[in-house]
Every structure is written in structure tokens, then in C-alpha cells.
Design an enzyme around this catalytic site. Structure first.
Site, PDB file in Angstrom:
ATOM      1  N   GLU A 294       0.880  -1.174   0.000  1.00  0.00           N
ATOM      2  CA  GLU A 294       0.000   0.000   0.000  1.00  0.00           C
ATOM      3  C   GLU A 294       0.913   1.219   0.000  1.00  0.00           C
ATOM      4  O   GLU A 294       1.441   1.607   1.040  1.00  0.00           O
ATOM      5  CB  GLU A 294      -0.901  -0.006   1.248  1.00  0.00           C
ATOM      6  CG  GLU A 294      -1.882  -1.169   1.298  1.00  0.00           C
ATOM      7  CD  GLU A 294      -3.046  -1.029   0.320  1.00  0.00           C
ATOM      8  OE1 GLU A 294      -3.293   0.106  -0.152  1.00  0.00           O
ATOM      9  OE2 GLU A 294      -3.697  -2.043   0.031  1.00  0.00           O
TER      10      GLU A 294
ATOM     11  N   CYS B  97      -1.783   9.485   1.958  1.00  0.00           N
ATOM     12  CA  CYS B  97      -1.465   8.847   0.669  1.00  0.00           C
ATOM     13  C   CYS B  97      -2.536   9.127  -0.378  1.00  0.00           C
ATOM     14  O   CYS B  97      -2.231   9.199  -1.557  1.00  0.00           O
ATOM     15  CB  CYS B  97      -1.306   7.350   0.860  1.00  0.00           C
ATOM     16  SG  CYS B  97      -2.744   6.605   1.636  1.00  0.00           S
TER      17      CYS B  97
HETATM   18  P1  NAD Z   1       8.334   4.188   5.261  1.00  0.00           P
HETATM   19  O1  NAD Z   1       8.453   3.301   4.073  1.00  0.00           O
HETATM   20  O2  NAD Z   1       9.483   5.007   5.663  1.00  0.00           O
HETATM   21  O3  NAD Z   1       7.940   3.296   6.549  1.00  0.00           O
HETATM   22  C1  NAD Z   1       6.931   2.314   6.544  1.00  0.00           C
HETATM   23  C2  NAD Z   1       7.268   1.232   7.549  1.00  0.00           C
HETATM   24  O4  NAD Z   1       8.471   0.587   7.174  1.00  0.00           O
HETATM   25  C3  NAD Z   1       7.473   1.753   8.959  1.00  0.00           C
HETATM   26  O5  NAD Z   1       6.886   0.844   9.868  1.00  0.00           O
HETATM   27  C4  NAD Z   1       8.986   1.776   9.097  1.00  0.00           C
HETATM   28  O6  NAD Z   1       9.427   1.625  10.407  1.00  0.00           O
HETATM   29  C5  NAD Z   1       9.402   0.600   8.258  1.00  0.00           C
HETATM   30  N1  NAD Z   1      10.756   0.733   7.723  1.00  0.00           N
HETATM   31  C6  NAD Z   1      11.394   1.878   7.379  1.00  0.00           C
HETATM   32  N2  NAD Z   1      12.623   1.591   6.890  1.00  0.00           N
HETATM   33  C7  NAD Z   1      12.753   0.247   6.902  1.00  0.00           C
HETATM   34  C8  NAD Z   1      13.782  -0.661   6.522  1.00  0.00           C
HETATM   35  N3  NAD Z   1      14.959  -0.233   6.023  1.00  0.00           N
HETATM   36  N4  NAD Z   1      13.560  -1.981   6.685  1.00  0.00           N
HETATM   37  C9  NAD Z   1      12.397  -2.422   7.171  1.00  0.00           C
HETATM   38  N5  NAD Z   1      11.395  -1.612   7.570  1.00  0.00           N
HETATM   39  C10 NAD Z   1      11.563  -0.300   7.439  1.00  0.00           C
HETATM   40  O7  NAD Z   1       7.056   5.054   4.971  1.00  0.00           O
HETATM   41  P2  NAD Z   1       6.373   6.174   5.877  1.00  0.00           P
HETATM   42  O8  NAD Z   1       7.259   7.351   5.957  1.00  0.00           O
HETATM   43  O9  NAD Z   1       5.878   5.582   7.146  1.00  0.00           O
HETATM   44  O10 NAD Z   1       5.088   6.524   5.012  1.00  0.00           O
HETATM   45  C11 NAD Z   1       5.083   7.443   3.965  1.00  0.00           C
HETATM   46  C12 NAD Z   1       4.731   6.751   2.677  1.00  0.00           C
HETATM   47  O11 NAD Z   1       3.697   5.815   2.882  1.00  0.00           O
HETATM   48  C13 NAD Z   1       4.201   7.722   1.655  1.00  0.00           C
HETATM   49  O12 NAD Z   1       4.756   7.411   0.393  1.00  0.00           O
HETATM   50  C14 NAD Z   1       2.713   7.460   1.646  1.00  0.00           C
HETATM   51  O13 NAD Z   1       2.074   7.764   0.442  1.00  0.00           O
HETATM   52  C15 NAD Z   1       2.659   6.009   1.947  1.00  0.00           C
HETATM   53  N6  NAD Z   1       1.389   5.666   2.577  1.00  0.00           N
HETATM   54  C16 NAD Z   1       0.540   4.862   1.905  1.00  0.00           C
HETATM   55  C17 NAD Z   1      -0.671   4.546   2.467  1.00  0.00           C
HETATM   56  C18 NAD Z   1      -1.652   3.653   1.767  1.00  0.00           C
HETATM   57  O14 NAD Z   1      -2.578   3.193   2.426  1.00  0.00           O
HETATM   58  N7  NAD Z   1      -1.511   3.392   0.480  1.00  0.00           N
HETATM   59  C19 NAD Z   1      -1.022   5.064   3.713  1.00  0.00           C
HETATM   60  C20 NAD Z   1      -0.123   5.871   4.357  1.00  0.00           C
HETATM   61  C21 NAD Z   1       1.088   6.178   3.795  1.00  0.00           C
END
Ligand code: NAD
Length: 475
Positions: free
Chosen positions: A210, A247
Site C-alpha cells: 500500500e 497517501c
Molecule cells: P516508510 O516506508 O518510511 O515506513 C513504513 C514502515 O516501514 C514503517 O513501519 C517503518 O518503520 C518501516 N521501515 C522503514 N525503513 C525500513 C527498513 N529499512 N527496513 C524495514 N522496515 C523499514 O514510509 P512512511 O514514511 O511511514 O510513510 C510514507 C509513505 O507511505 C508515503 O509514500 C505514503 O504515500 C505512503 N502511505 C501509503 C498509504 C496507503 O494506504 N496506500 C497510507 C499511508 C502512507
């Protein structure tokens, strides 16, 4: 990190015991979740206020209320969702019956994002529990109060051996990804999604991603009363969800040049009314994102396109709701997901040009279109690709249990919400029950041309020939 593998192994043992498969267990967990969200509502409001400055009403609308709605649906539909579904079988396979038997996948790992830290953690959890899985949740470290809340209360309301919360940042995420899972459900950025897919490939684990992207809104010609409603919905879809950090929030607007000034005026008035009291606007999550957003405005060519707002308070870490008119298309603000309170308006000569504009970019998670024109509606539906299209509103599609939520292309893949959440964590086992009666020799060697003709009639669904063959009347 210590104890992670042991905790995951405990989940695996619980799943192997078969405990999570019973309707009773699933129902009890959903009811536990329901009690948790209802009884802890005040604390949820507090942690969302602390992490993101969300107003309690916004927190109820976008997080608590949605979760309650989804639990209610899962509880009232659980029996039906769990029941095997009979499917038709062709005449040649008779006598027999066949069905799809739902079975849980096993141990599932959920990653959630910080912008809606409650709903994005619990919504997939509802589906995973309803489907009879054990669940490991890795919430985002960027919403620390909400994450700690989930880690503290989930064991109090749910079966702590089967549903576990793993607190930590990227290191914890990486450690969890090294282990074998039966499904990984990831909400977050494309950058981390790639790491998830690589890790999942090692164990051939299916994933749902997502993700986000730039969601456009097309603003067509409307009557003045319609324009006011449309402006409210546009403003609510930009600044309303978590100060633009959503998002499916509106990233930018496409409008015909001749209507641009009018739209700016409408938005300016609406923003001033809705956010006169700044407590109604959530805040930018942290310093890193604040700096990122400020840097989007830094380019002089971009800053000079600001037509409303643009004020930045470094001490309070706030950025005013800001509208930009035609910032350069090669600037960062037009090429990165904005995820904040900045709204570019892009003018086009003809509203149909919006379709080419959208198609020249990665596939969005959502497209919004404000129009009365059925031709434009059909052009958008048939001529673009996105996770969803909403006409004359923003964001509300997220609240519909009957519509799947998910992306396409770079906005992600897989889907959830309502029954789709149950399906996301279920394997539908194909089951066929045959009888030991009526065994047609034509399916076995020794082969002959007659058997070939017979098999042709089978696969062509030529029932008349089939009956004639069976009765020995066709040779
Ligand atoms: P992110 O990818 O930084 O983090 C998401 C998750 O991954 C968090 O739990 C984080 O701790 C974990 N994570 C981060 N780095 C990691 C790594 N190296 N290895 C393993 N896990 C890791 O994203 P974010 O900053 O939390 O969210 C922002 C993005 O999410 C935006 O692009 C937004 O559009 C998208 N988003 C999508 C939805 C949806 O439902 N489609 C909803 C909310 C946000």
C-alpha cells in the site's frame, strides 16, 4: 534485537495449534479490538494529538470511527466470510460438487505508516484476525506515542501469544523481514517497499504493498453553488487529512487556465474559514519532514509561484496552507509526493489535457474529478489508470467497505477493506468432491481417435456429442 525470533516462534506455535482458526477465537479477538478502541478512545485522541496534532474530531473521523465501523462489519459478516462457497461444475465432471474453502495463511506481518497510525495498523489487523491468522504488527517509529500505545494496550485486550506488536525503527523492520512469513502487508514508501519485496522473495512470501504517489484532482467548470461544495471537499482532501500527509490526499489540482483565478479565490476563502483556528489543522510530523517540505519551496521559481500562504514558522515547525500556481513542472514539488500542506495548481488549456498530464506520470493511488460532464467522466475512467477514481469528492472512498482500497503500478498492489481485507489474508482452497460412480473409459489409455473426438467434445462443452458418445450412439 533480542527475543524477536522467540516471539515470532511463539506465534507460529499458536498457529500450528489450530487455535486461531476457530470462529470463537476470531470473534473474541475482534471483540477485544472493539473494546480496546472504544474504551481507550480518549487515550487514542491524546496520542494522535501528541504525534500529529490531530484534532479529536479528525481523529474520530479518520481513525477511531473507521476502525469501529470495520470491526462491526467483520463481526456481523464473519460467519458468512468463513463459510465455504459452492461453485458451479461443468456437466462432464458430474457427479461431483466443488467449493472454495477459506483457510488462514498463517503468520502475517503488518507494517504501518505514521500518518494514520491507528487505522493503518488496525484496519489490516481486522482482516488478518477475521481470516484466522496470527499477526505481527510493526508500527512506525515516527508516531512514537501511537506506537507505544498499541504496544501497551494490544496485549491487554487481545491474545498476546497470537497478536504481537514489535516496536522499533528500520533495524526492527529489517530483522522481522529476515524471518519467514506467510504474508507481508506493507503500508509505506516505495523505497522501503523494494526492500520488503527483496526480503519476501527469499521465502517466496506474497506481499501487499500500500504505497502512495501524487494524487491529482481535476477541477472542471461547475455552477457557483457547486463550486463552493467542491472547494470545501477539495480543501478537506488536501489539508483535512493530517495536514496533507495522506497517501490519498490531493497532491495537485488541474484546472483550465480561464478558471484558475476563480479557483484560487474559492480555495483561499475556504481555507481561511476551515483553518482560521490553527488547532483544526494537524501538524507536520517531525523536523525531517518539515525540512523536506521547506526545501520544496526553496527553489526561487517555485517560491515565486506561491499565490496564497507560504509562511513558515521554524520554531513552531508549521507551514501555512499554501497554494502555488503553475510551479515549474521539472521542480521537485511536481515530481515528488508532496505529503504536506502545499497545493500546486496546474493550468491546462482544455480540461481534457488533464488526462495526458496524468498519464505522463506514475499511476496515482487516487484520482479526483469535480465535474458535471459525463463525457469527461468516461474519458477519465477509460483513459487513465489509478487505484481509485472519485467524482465530486475526495477521501470518502476510503470509508466504503464495498470498495477495495489499494494501488496500481507504482502506487502499490493488492487491496483491502471490508471483505477484501478478509480475502487479503485468506487462501481460498479449491475443493472438489467426486463420487466413485460412473467412470468414463475415454479419459484413459489405450488411446484411439474416438477418444480424441470424445475429449474434443468435452473441452468444447459440446454436450450433445458427449451424451451420444456416452450412450454409445456416436462412434
Ligand atoms: P516508510 O516506508 O518510511 O515506513 C513504513 C514502515 O516501514 C514503517 O513501519 C517503518 O518503520 C518501516 N521501515 C522503514 N525503513 C525500513 C527498513 N529499512 N527496513 C524495514 N522496515 C523499514 O514510509 P512512511 O514514511 O511511514 O510513510 C510514507 C509513505 O507511505 C508515503 O509514500 C505514503 O504515500 C505512503 N502511505 C501509503 C498509504 C496507503 O494506504 N496506500 C497510507 C499511508 C502512507
Amino acid at each position: 534485537m533480542e527475543g524477536v525470533e522467540e516471539r515470532v516462534e511463539e506465534m507460529r506455535e499458536v498457529f500450528r495449534s489450530g487455535k486461531t482458526k476457530s470462529e470463537k477465537w476470531r470473534r473474541s479477538q475482534l471483540m477485544g479490538l472493539q473494546a480496546m478502541v472504544q474504551q481507550e478512545e480518549k487515550t487514542i485522541f491524546e496520542v494522535l494529538q501528541k504525534d500529529l496534532g490531530k484534532h479529536p474530531v479528525e481523529s474520530f473521523r479518520d481513525e477511531v470511527g473507521l476502525v469501529i465501523k470495520s470491526i462491526n462489519l467483520a463481526l456481523s459478516s464473519l460467519k458468512d466470510w468463513m463459510n465455504p462457497k459452492s461453485v458451479k461444475i461443468p456437466l462432464f465432471a458430474l457427479p461431483a460438487s466443488s467449493s472454495l474453502v477459506p483457510e488462514p495463511l498463517g503468520n502475517v506481518l503488518l507494517f504501518s505508516s505514521w500518518n494514520f497510525p491507528i487505522v493503518l495498523a488496525l484496519e489490516p489487523m481486522i482482516g488478518a484476525i477475521a481470516a484466522g491468522n496470527t499477526v505481527a504488527l510493526k508500527p512506525s517509529e515516527l508516531a512514537p506515542a501511537s506506537t507505544q500505545f498499541l504496544a501497551d494496550v494490544i496485549p491487554r485486550y487481545l491474545d498476546g501469544c497470537a497478536v504481537k506488536v514489535f516496536v522499533g525503527g528500520a533495524a526492527m523492520g529489517s530483522q522481522l523481514l529476515e524471518l519467514a512469513w506467510d504474508k507481508i502487508f506493507f503500508t509505506g514508501s516505495p523505497r522501503v517497499a523494494r526492500l520488503v519485496m527483496v526480503a519476501a522473495a527469499k521465502h517466496l512470501t506474497p506481499v501487499i504493498l500500500e504505497l502512495g504517489g501524487k494524487c491529482p484532482a481535476i477541477f472542471d467548470k461547475l455552477s457557483s453553488s457547486q463550486q463552493e461544495i467542491a472547494a470545501r471537499r477539495l480543501v478537506a482532501g488536501k489539508w483535512g487529512p493530517c495536514c496533507g500527509q495522506a497517501c490519498i490526499g490531493v497532491d495537485y489540482v488541474l484546472v483550465e487556465r480561464r478558471f484558475a483565478q476563480n479557483l484560487i479565490e474559492l480555495l483561499r476563502k475556504t481555507v481561511s474559514t476551515m483553518y482560521e483556528d490553527s488547532r483544526n489543522l494537524a501538524r507536520v510530523v517531525n523536523q525531517e519532514h518539515f525540512i523536506r517540505l521547506k526545501s520544496l519551496l526553496k527553489d526561487p521559481a517555485v517560491y515565486s509561484s506561491v499565490v496564497f500562504g507560504g509562511g513558515v514558522d521554524n520554531d513552531a515547525m508549521t507551514i501555512e496552507p499554501t497554494i502555488l500556481l503553475d510551479p515549474p513542472l521539472d521542480s521537485a514539488i511536481m515530481n515528488e509526493e508532496i505529503f504536506g500542506p502545499l497545493l500546486p495548481i496546474i493550468t491546462v488549456e482544455n480540461i481534457q489535457d488533464s488526462i495526458t498530464f496524468i498519464n505522463d506520470r506514475p499511476k496515482p493511488l487516487a484520482i479526483y474529478v469535480f465535474t458535471n460532464d459525463e463525457t469527461l467522466r468516461q474519458q477519465v475512467l477509460g483513459g487513465t489508470s489509478s487505484g481509485s477514481v472519485t467524482f465530486n469528492d475526495t477521501m470518502v472512498q476510503f470509508a466504503l467497505d464495498t470498495l477495495p482500497f489499494g494501488g496500481v503500478g507504482s502506487s502499490g498492489f493488492g487491496r483491502y477493506h471490508g471483505k477484501f481485507s478478509f480475502d487479503a489474508f485468506t487462501h481460498e482452497k479449491a475443493v472438489m468432491r467426486r463420487h466413485l460412480l460412473l467412470d468414463l473409459p475415454q479419459r484413459y489409455p489405450p488411446w484411439s481417435n474416438l477418444k480424441l473426438d470424445f475429449l474434443r467434445s468435452v473441452y468444447n462443452y459440446d454436450y450433445i456429442s458427449l451424451i451420444l458418445f456416452t450412450l454409445g450412439l456416436k462412434r
